[in-house]
Design an enzyme around this catalytic site. Structure first.
Site, short mmCIF file in Angstrom:
data_model
loop_
_atom_site.label_atom_id
_atom_site.label_comp_id
_atom_site.label_asym_id
_atom_site.label_seq_id
_atom_site.Cartn_x
_atom_site.Cartn_y
_atom_site.Cartn_z
CB CYS A 273 -3.28 70.51 36.77
SG CYS A 273 -5.08 70.49 36.89
CB CYS B 122 -21.95 45.25 33.85
SG CYS B 122 -20.62 44.90 35.04
CB CYS C 221 -20.72 49.37 40.46
SG CYS C 221 -19.72 47.86 40.37
CG ASP D 165 -15.12 55.68 28.74
OD1 ASP D 165 -15.99 54.94 28.26
OD2 ASP D 165 -14.76 55.64 29.92
N GLY E 126 -19.31 48.32 30.57
CA GLY E 126 -19.76 46.98 30.88
C GLY E 126 -18.65 46.04 31.34
CE1 TYR F 293 -17.63 52.89 40.63
CE2 TYR F 293 -17.87 52.76 43.01
CZ TYR F 293 -17.23 52.38 41.84
OH TYR F 293 -16.21 51.46 41.89
#
Length: 407
Positions: free
Chosen positions: A330, A18, A22, A280, A71, A24
């Site tokens: 949920c 990337c 960032c 992911d 990325g 986080y």
């Protein structure tokens, strides 16, 4: 083998590479999975193999979607995606609609990119965490410089060329205290589609979370505040993912978003070299399911390991969740966040449980009204006058604060 049940693959054509840094981001570290790799670019042979297999495996469907992420996927260059579209046309079955979605930080978008996305009907997800002060707190480039100005420049190019897009906002400990400001900022930008994704970073056995992580109550308050703004005038105008998914549940349907579905395992992630992972959020060696160069993707999705991974979401729910009044919407949330104990001391409770319960109970009455309206052939926004009257009534009934020292 043809796969009858639909599934989804989040494809990382450039892996974790990337142009931003960032603070986080959970995916940047995935580069360490391939220590000997010098280039993380997906090869043309892998691209073609993937597109062919993905289409053939789901050939009974009338519509399929290719999802590109990183990325930063635009670092692959526009010619890679031109090639992808050509291959999709090559293997497309008669009567099949093929769509593409791509998540980007939008910082290197130019007119050529925007025109390409428009001409090929790409749906773009743009990562924006709010106004510049909030966005730039954690989202900066490799030099540590703020990224907000470049992101908004990219957004304006998408708007200029009428590219379909939505905003993906990561809700963290910093911007989580500004829900209304963020919502109104996105509206002022002209956005109609939004997602609010909580950041939860936990370590080891899950006993600690990072300072960047959203607090459960903070996330609940954030969602409630945005909903209260939305429900009074923006139903049918602004579309927020968690609100749409909630309405599905109140209408009696299974939530379509994987984190709220009863089971999972049908949304995998594929790295640049064709390695397929269970999810992911589970791109780690122990969750490597296979490689499309060695095992057809139709077989990978049906491997016992992958099926068990998906069923475990339901089978490992603690009793506290089984008896919960909001379980229907949920379903315990995403397994990656089930790392705290229930009040009874049982393991497997979602870290965000308190926030979810706060939010789903908060929206119960309006959701029921919308569900009834839709079932009676009306539109969901027909409840807006009711909600506005209720807000006015609540405002009038509040006791006036006396001047002087509070009690």
């Amino acid at each position: 083998m043809k796969q009858q049940k639909p599934f989804h693959v989040m494809t990382k054509p450039i892996g974790a590479i990337c142009n931003l840094d960032c603070e986080y981001c959970y995916y940047l570290e995935k580069e360490e999975l391939y220590p000997e790799t010098k280039s993380f670019r997906m090869e043309d042979s892998t691209l073609e193999n993937y597109i062919r297999q993905y289409i053939e495996t789901q050939s009974t469907l009338s519509e399929i979607t290719f999802a590109w992420q990183g990325g930063e996927p635009t670092l692959m260059g526009i010619d890679f995606f031109r090639k992808a579209v050509e291959l999709q046309d090559k293997y497309r079955r008669s009567g099949m609609t093929i769509r593409n979605s791509l998540q980007t930080n939008a910082t290197i978008i130019n007119d050529e990119w925007a025109i390409f996305f428009k001409e090929n009907n790409f749906l773009i997800g743009i990562s924006i965490d709010g106004p510049p002060k909030l966005h730039d707190h954690y989202r900066f480039d490799k030099k540590g410089d703020p990224s907000s100005a470049d992101v908004i420049r990219g957004l304006r190019l998408f708007q200029k060329h009428e590219v379909d897009y939505n905003i993906l906002c990561v809700v963290n400990n910093y911007n989580g205290d500004y829900p209304v400001q963020i919502y109104n900022y996105f509206k002022d930008l002209g956005a109609q589609f939004m997602q609010f994704i909580p950041i939860v970073e936990h370590f080891g056995d899950g006993s600690e979370v990072s300072p960047r992580s959203i607090n459960p109550k903070q996330y609940g308050r954030f969602l409630c505040a945005v909903f209260d703004e939305w429900v009074k005038e923006d139903i049918g105008k602004i579309f927020i993912q968690i609100f749409d998914v909630s309405l599905e549940a109140w209408l009696g349907f299974k939530p379509s978003l994987c984190i709220f579905n009863e089971t999972c395992g049908d949304a995998m992630a594929m790295e640049h070299n064709g390695d397929v992972y269970a999810c992911d959020h589970y791109v780690t060696p122990e969750y490597l399911v296979g490689n499309i160069g060695e095992t057809p993707i139709a077989d990978i999705i049906n491997l016992p390991f992958q099926r068990k991974f998906g069923e475990d979401k339901k089978d490992t729910l603690p009793p506290y969740c089984l008896d919960c009044e909001v379980r229907f919407v949920c379903n315990g949330g995403c397994p990656k966040n089930r790392f705290i104990d229930t009040p009874n001391g049982d393991p497997g409770l979602n870290y965000l449980c308190e926030g979810y319960k706060m939010f789903f109970n908060h929206i119960d009455a309006p959701m029921k009204l919308m569900a009834v309206a839709l079932e009676n052939g009306q539109t969901a926004d027909s409840i807006i006058p009711i909600m506005q009257k209720q807000k006015t009534r609540n405002t009038r009934s509040r006791p006036k604060r006396r001047k002087g020292r509070s009690i």
